[in-house]
Write a protein that holds these residues in place. Structure first.
Motif, short mmCIF file in Angstrom:
data_model
loop_
_atom_site.label_atom_id
_atom_site.label_comp_id
_atom_site.label_asym_id
_atom_site.label_seq_id
_atom_site.Cartn_x
_atom_site.Cartn_y
_atom_site.Cartn_z
N GLU A 1 0.81 -1.22 0.00
CA GLU A 1 0.00 0.00 0.00
C GLU A 1 0.85 1.27 0.00
O GLU A 1 0.34 2.34 -0.31
N ASP A 2 2.12 1.15 0.32
CA ASP A 2 3.00 2.33 0.37
C ASP A 2 3.72 2.60 -0.94
O ASP A 2 4.29 3.68 -1.12
N GLY A 3 3.75 1.63 -1.86
CA GLY A 3 4.45 1.87 -3.11
C GLY A 3 4.85 0.60 -3.82
O GLY A 3 4.37 -0.49 -3.49
N PHE A 4 5.77 0.74 -4.77
CA PHE A 4 6.19 -0.37 -5.60
C PHE A 4 7.47 -0.02 -6.34
O PHE A 4 7.93 1.12 -6.30
N ASN A 5 8.02 -1.00 -7.04
CA ASN A 5 9.17 -0.82 -7.92
C ASN A 5 8.70 -1.13 -9.34
O ASN A 5 7.75 -1.89 -9.53
N PHE A 6 9.39 -0.59 -10.33
CA PHE A 6 9.10 -0.95 -11.71
C PHE A 6 10.32 -0.73 -12.59
O PHE A 6 11.22 0.02 -12.25
N TYR A 7 10.32 -1.44 -13.72
CA TYR A 7 11.36 -1.30 -14.74
C TYR A 7 10.75 -0.60 -15.94
O TYR A 7 9.56 -0.75 -16.23
N ILE A 8 11.60 0.12 -16.67
CA ILE A 8 11.18 0.73 -17.93
C ILE A 8 12.43 0.96 -18.77
O ILE A 8 13.54 1.00 -18.22
N ASP A 9 12.26 1.12 -20.05
CA ASP A 9 13.41 1.23 -20.95
C ASP A 9 13.89 2.66 -21.16
O ASP A 9 14.62 2.93 -22.10
N ARG A 10 13.52 3.58 -20.29
CA ARG A 10 13.94 4.97 -20.46
C ARG A 10 14.14 5.65 -19.11
O ARG A 10 13.59 5.24 -18.10
N ASP A 11 14.93 6.70 -19.16
CA ASP A 11 15.18 7.50 -17.98
C ASP A 11 13.97 8.40 -17.71
O ASP A 11 13.41 8.98 -18.64
N ILE B 1 17.00 -10.65 -20.99
CA ILE B 1 16.08 -10.66 -22.12
C ILE B 1 14.78 -9.94 -21.76
O ILE B 1 14.25 -9.17 -22.56
N GLU B 2 14.28 -10.15 -20.54
CA GLU B 2 12.96 -9.66 -20.16
C GLU B 2 12.92 -8.27 -19.55
O GLU B 2 11.90 -7.61 -19.59
N GLN B 3 13.99 -7.83 -18.91
CA GLN B 3 13.93 -6.59 -18.14
C GLN B 3 14.52 -5.40 -18.90
O GLN B 3 15.34 -5.56 -19.78
N SER B 4 14.08 -4.23 -18.51
CA SER B 4 14.56 -2.98 -19.08
C SER B 4 15.73 -2.44 -18.28
O SER B 4 16.07 -2.95 -17.22
N LEU B 5 16.32 -1.38 -18.78
CA LEU B 5 17.55 -0.86 -18.18
C LEU B 5 17.36 -0.01 -16.94
O LEU B 5 18.29 0.16 -16.18
N TYR B 6 16.21 0.54 -16.72
CA TYR B 6 16.00 1.45 -15.59
C TYR B 6 15.02 0.86 -14.60
O TYR B 6 13.98 0.33 -14.98
N ARG B 7 15.36 0.98 -13.31
CA ARG B 7 14.46 0.51 -12.26
C ARG B 7 14.21 1.68 -11.31
O ARG B 7 15.13 2.42 -10.97
N TYR B 8 12.96 1.81 -10.90
CA TYR B 8 12.56 2.91 -10.03
C TYR B 8 11.79 2.38 -8.83
O TYR B 8 11.06 1.40 -8.94
N GLY B 9 11.95 3.07 -7.70
CA GLY B 9 11.16 2.81 -6.51
C GLY B 9 10.22 3.97 -6.31
O GLY B 9 10.64 5.14 -6.34
N VAL B 10 8.95 3.67 -6.11
CA VAL B 10 7.92 4.70 -6.03
C VAL B 10 7.22 4.66 -4.69
O VAL B 10 6.81 3.59 -4.23
N LYS B 11 7.09 5.81 -4.07
CA LYS B 11 6.30 5.97 -2.84
C LYS B 11 4.95 6.52 -3.26
O LYS B 11 4.87 7.48 -4.03
N VAL B 12 3.88 5.91 -2.77
CA VAL B 12 2.53 6.34 -3.15
C VAL B 12 1.72 6.61 -1.89
O VAL B 12 1.71 5.80 -0.96
N VAL B 13 1.04 7.74 -1.88
CA VAL B 13 0.06 8.05 -0.85
C VAL B 13 -1.22 8.38 -1.60
O VAL B 13 -1.41 9.49 -2.08
N SER B 14 -2.08 7.36 -1.75
CA SER B 14 -3.26 7.52 -2.60
C SER B 14 -4.30 6.47 -2.27
O SER B 14 -3.99 5.28 -2.19
N GLU B 15 -5.54 6.90 -2.08
CA GLU B 15 -6.63 5.96 -1.84
C GLU B 15 -6.87 5.08 -3.07
O GLU B 15 -7.24 3.91 -2.94
N GLU B 16 -6.65 5.62 -4.27
CA GLU B 16 -6.82 4.84 -5.49
C GLU B 16 -5.85 3.66 -5.50
O GLU B 16 -6.23 2.53 -5.83
N TRP B 17 -4.59 3.92 -5.16
CA TRP B 17 -3.59 2.86 -5.10
C TRP B 17 -3.94 1.84 -4.03
O TRP B 17 -3.83 0.63 -4.24
N VAL B 18 -4.39 2.30 -2.87
CA VAL B 18 -4.78 1.39 -1.78
C VAL B 18 -5.90 0.47 -2.26
O VAL B 18 -5.88 -0.74 -2.00
N ARG B 19 -6.88 1.01 -2.98
CA ARG B 19 -7.98 0.18 -3.51
C ARG B 19 -7.45 -0.86 -4.49
O ARG B 19 -7.87 -2.02 -4.47
#
Length: 187
Positions: free
Chosen positions: A34-44, A139-157
């Motif tokens: 509920e506090d956040g997540f990590n994700f990969y993407i191919d761009r900065d 093969i499967e992952q992108s070059l950039y990984r980010y950690g995100v903090k979220v404070v949002s009722e939408e995300w909690v739902r």
């Protein structure tokens, strides 16, 4: 030492979209709660406050850490960290070993120590598992990984819905972990 106390989930990825330069790009939320997540993407992504969406639900998040993944040693260390993190579930939360493993996970450049500890915990085959995971990962992952903090009722739902609908996967994952623990005790 600040040890993450709230459980993170990785038994299922959450498909999201992130807004970059007025365009929505698909991502998968990993190691989420509920506090956040990590994700990969191919761009900065060079901004800290980012918009995300899942279906019609939109919410903002703050990028709190970034990592560029550009060599095999970094990727292998990430894989070893994940294996070590899985082992934490078998160790008493308040023990010295738990704190030592957390510290080792958070320290970069300790690939050899991490490998040795995993061999002690899981056997020599863990090295081959890590190397095969490395090839799949590249093969499967992108070059950039980010950690995100979220404070949002939408995300909690979203998190609560995913937890509710994925409870069967969690039960099977727990059974697998328990069977693994039992077989380790027997052997």
């Amino acid at each position: 030492m600040n040890i993450r106390r709230k459980k993170r989930y990785s038994h299922i990825n959450i498909g999201l979209k992130v807004e970059i330069n007025d365009a929505w790009k698909p991502i998968k939320a990993l190691d989420w709660n509920e506090d956040g997540f990590n994700f990969y993407i191919d761009r900065d992504i060079d901004i800290d406050n980012v918009m995300f969406r899942k279906g019609v639900e939109r919410f903002s998040g703050t990028i709190v850490w970034r990592r560029i993944i550009n060599n095999d040693h970094v990727i292998l260390e990430i894989i070893l960290n994940r294996f070590l993190f899985e082992e934490l579930g078998k160790i008493d939360l308040g023990s010295d070993n738990y704190r030592r493993i957390i510290k080792l996970i958070r320290t970069q450049g300790k690939q050899e120590e991490k490998e040795k500890l995993l061999i002690v915990l899981k056997g020599l085959s863990i090295v081959n598992d890590a190397l095969s995971t490395l090839e799949k990962y590249k093969i499967e992952q992108s070059l950039y990984r980010y950690g995100v903090k979220v404070v949002s009722e939408e995300w909690v739902r979203i998190v609560r819905y995913v937890l509710k609908t994925s409870s069967v996967v969690q039960v099977l994952d727990n059974i697998e972990k328990e069977l693994s623990r039992i077989s380790d005790e027997i052997l």
